[in-house]
Design a protein around this motif. Structure first.
Motif, PDB file in Angstrom:
ATOM      1  N   CYS A 126      75.488-124.589  57.193  1.00 19.64           N
ATOM      2  CA  CYS A 126      75.331-123.337  56.452  1.00 19.64           C
ATOM      3  C   CYS A 126      76.429-123.231  55.393  1.00 19.64           C
ATOM      4  O   CYS A 126      77.606-123.437  55.671  1.00 19.64           O
ATOM      5  CB  CYS A 126      75.417-122.160  57.412  1.00 19.64           C
ATOM      6  N   CYS A 129      78.465-119.370  56.482  1.00 19.20           N
ATOM      7  CA  CYS A 129      79.352-119.256  57.633  1.00 19.20           C
ATOM      8  C   CYS A 129      79.800-120.608  58.194  1.00 19.20           C
ATOM      9  O   CYS A 129      80.650-120.662  59.077  1.00 19.20           O
ATOM     10  CB  CYS A 129      78.687-118.430  58.736  1.00 19.20           C
ATOM     11  N   CYS A 140      70.101-119.686  57.084  1.00 14.32           N
ATOM     12  CA  CYS A 140      70.908-119.619  58.309  1.00 14.32           C
ATOM     13  C   CYS A 140      70.454-118.421  59.146  1.00 14.32           C
ATOM     14  O   CYS A 140      70.404-117.298  58.648  1.00 14.32           O
ATOM     15  CB  CYS A 140      72.379-119.469  57.932  1.00 14.32           C
ATOM     16  N   CYS A 143      73.706-115.798  59.195  1.00 13.18           N
ATOM     17  CA  CYS A 143      74.193-115.051  58.027  1.00 13.18           C
ATOM     18  C   CYS A 143      73.213-115.054  56.850  1.00 13.18           C
ATOM     19  O   CYS A 143      73.422-114.370  55.860  1.00 13.18           O
ATOM     20  CB  CYS A 143      75.549-115.583  57.584  1.00 13.18           C
TER      21      CYS A 143
END
Ligand SMILES: [Zn+2]
Length: 154
Positions: A126, A129, A140, A143
């Motif tokens: 990701c 994050c 993701c 997030c």
């Protein structure tokens, strides 16, 4: 790149190969018989398709020529017939299938071979994050940022 997976490949592959992945319905049924609980996950990543009777006849002829006909299961026949039809690369651990693939001019990659396991081991990181995912998601789940693929070292 197109790929056809047999049951051994579905059992043992860590990651799906990049490209279009196919298998005959019989392969998923074999997984079901073994109580494999990844069916719903796998069926999203694989296009299920059954070969034509013409391709099956070609496989039967070839199997008689190599003497693999006694060792070939009905699902094995479908797997290799599908690979012929789609001009796909077969991924299999099964020696009879590899033998027959060679005879019929179908490209194949044995599962245990180093090259493929290394090539298939993709991970997705990701960009928000930094979490690592083993499959390619559109975003993701934590997030919502996009994922970037990279090759895992192990
Ligand atoms: Zn994230």
């Amino acid at each position: 790149m197109r790929w056809v997976l047999d049951t051994s490949a579905l059992f043992l592959l860590q990651e799906m190969p990049q490209g279009e992945v196919y298998a005959p319905n019989g392969v998923l049924m074999e997984l079901e018989d073994h109580g494999d609980n990844r069916i719903s996950f796998l069926s999203e990543m694989i296009t299920l398709r059954d070969p034509s009777s013409i391709s099956l006849e070609r496989v039967d002829r070839g199997a008689r020529e190599t003497g693999d006909d006694a060792r070939l299961s009905p699902v094995d026949r479908e797997v290799i017939a599908l690979a012929i039809e789609l001009e796909a690369i077969l991924i299999t651990d099964d020696y009879s299938l590899q033998n027959l693939a060679t005879h019929l001019g179908v490209g194949f990659i044995p599962l245990g071979k180093k090259g493929i396991t290394r090539k298939l081991r993709w991970k997705y990181k990701c960009e928000g994050c930094g979490r690592i995912w083993s499959k390619n998601l559109s975003e993701c789940p934590v997030c919502g940022s996009s994922l970037r693929s990279f090759r895992s070292k192990k």
